[in-house]
Design an enzyme around this catalytic site. Structure first.
Site, short mmCIF file in Angstrom:
data_model
loop_
_atom_site.label_atom_id
_atom_site.label_comp_id
_atom_site.label_asym_id
_atom_site.label_seq_id
_atom_site.Cartn_x
_atom_site.Cartn_y
_atom_site.Cartn_z
N GLY A 12 13.36 -11.13 53.91
CA GLY A 12 11.91 -12.26 53.61
C GLY A 12 11.28 -10.90 53.78
CG ASN A 34 20.98 -17.03 55.42
OD1 ASN A 34 19.67 -16.50 55.81
ND2 ASN A 34 21.22 -17.98 56.18
N GLY A 38 15.55 -15.49 51.74
CA GLY A 38 14.95 -14.79 51.26
C GLY A 38 15.64 -14.08 49.69
CB ALA A 116 10.04 -13.06 64.73
CE1 TYR A 147 9.70 -20.90 62.45
CE2 TYR A 147 7.31 -21.03 63.05
CZ TYR A 147 8.73 -20.39 62.82
OH TYR A 147 7.91 -19.19 62.35
CE LYS A 151 10.95 -18.71 65.27
NZ LYS A 151 11.76 -17.10 64.62
CB THR A 177 1.47 -12.13 58.82
OG1 THR A 177 1.71 -11.79 60.20
CG2 THR A 177 2.02 -10.46 58.52
#
Length: 329
Positions: A12, A34, A38, A116, A147, A151, A177
């Site tokens: 990724g 997987n 990515g 992360a 999501y 997390k 980012t």
């Protein structure tokens, strides 16, 4: 003997940059992905390197790695709205089952595990800027909940292993980012705006553009993650750039950067899209001696230069006819 590190999500955007950093630091890097989101082209330059190996594997299933491990960095997860809204079950699994598998691997190998996490654990925040002590304002059953809650659960399980088993763990809360290797079609603000500019399309803003974001260049993000991994600090740490800008003003910066003359068009704001996103990085400054070094003007030019090298076919492939169902981060 080289220290050995396992990096999940290695193909990724952020995972591939972490592979580069650890290779540069002299580690033996085991990349795992997987390839649902990515892309091997992000790490193909590392394949000839004797200090790098790649495992095509889904960490939601049992994870086996031969030999010792010193560190594990868990970066396997869809991270863009388009991805996690398209594959919500896989997103929940990698945050829960995947994290559980890697915690077990870290226990077996006596390795330190860094996970992360994300600023999305704060949801649409009622506190600004966001400190690590803020518990968040998250809609658990909304479209973004797959999501956000993955997390949040990931953080809870990691801290449980740290407290109950004494496992060495680290938690980084990543704010927006950007940089080379982002996918133009992942729905996030920067690649979406740049893709539209490169294709000569109007720039699309959701809502009135008053919502804010804070963008951190990838090199700064990687440096913060690296310092956190090697620190002795186990509570969550925000890593991001606190320089805040409205989406409307940011769209104008993109137009100025690209030298294009397209207009800005507005669409309705998606459900639960956060109105403000700005990290308080006091903890990172105090604990890690870290703060971002790359200004947005410099970082955006580097990112735009990367995207300009894409072929017309890649630019066309990145086009999405309708972003209206997706939030942009």
């Amino acid at each position: 003997m080289k220290k050995r590190v396992l990096i999940t999500g290695a193909a990724g955007f952020l995972g591939s940059h972490l592979c580069d950093r650890f290779i540069k630091e002299g580690y033996h890097v085991i990349g795992m992905d997987n390839l649902i989101t990515g892309d091997l082209k992000n790490i193909e330059h590392l394949f000839p390197h004797e200090g790098f190996e790649f495992h095509h594997h889904d960490v939601s299933k049992y994870v086996h790695v031969s030999g010792g491990l010193d560190y594990i960095l868990h970066f396997a997860s869809p991270a863009s709205p388009i991805d996690y809204l398209k594959i919500p079950i896989q997103t929940l699994k990698v945050g829960s089952l995947g994290t559980h598998n890697l915690l077990g691997l870290a226990m077996a190998k006596k390795a330190r595990l860094l996970i992360a996490s994300t600023s999305e654990v704060y949801g649409d925040p009622l506190v600004h800027p966001q400190t690590e002590e803020y518990y968040g304002n998250v809609n658990t059953i909304g479209p973004r909940g797959v999501y956000d809650e993955a997390k949040r659960f990931q953080e809870s399980m990691t801290m449980a292993y740290h407290r109950y088993h004494g496992l060495e763990t680290r938690i980084v809360r990543i704010f927006n980012t950007y940089g080379p290797r982002m996918r133009l079609n992942d729905g996030r603000v920067i690649p979406a705006f740049m893709g539209q500019a490169l294709r000569g399309e109007d720039i699309t803003i959701f809502g009135d553009g008053s919502q804010t974001r804070s963008f951190c260049y990838v090199d700064d993000q990687v440096e913060g993650i690296y310092r956190l991994l090697l620190s002795d600090y186990s509570d969550p740490v925000n890593i991001g750039n606190p320089h805040e800008i409205s989406i409307k003003d940011f769209a104008q910066e993109i137009i100025d950067l690209t030298g294009t003359d397209q207009k800005v068009v507005y669409q309705s704001l998606p459900q639960d899209d956060p109105m403000q996103r700005q990290p308080d990085i006091s903890r990172a400054r105090e604990v890690l001696g870290w703060e971002p070094k790359v200004g947005r003007k410099e970082g955006m030019k580097l990112t735009y230069d990367y995207f300009k090298q894409l072929s017309p076919e890649e630019l066309k492939k990145s086009e999405h006819k309708d972003f209206s169902e997706h939030s942009r981060r």
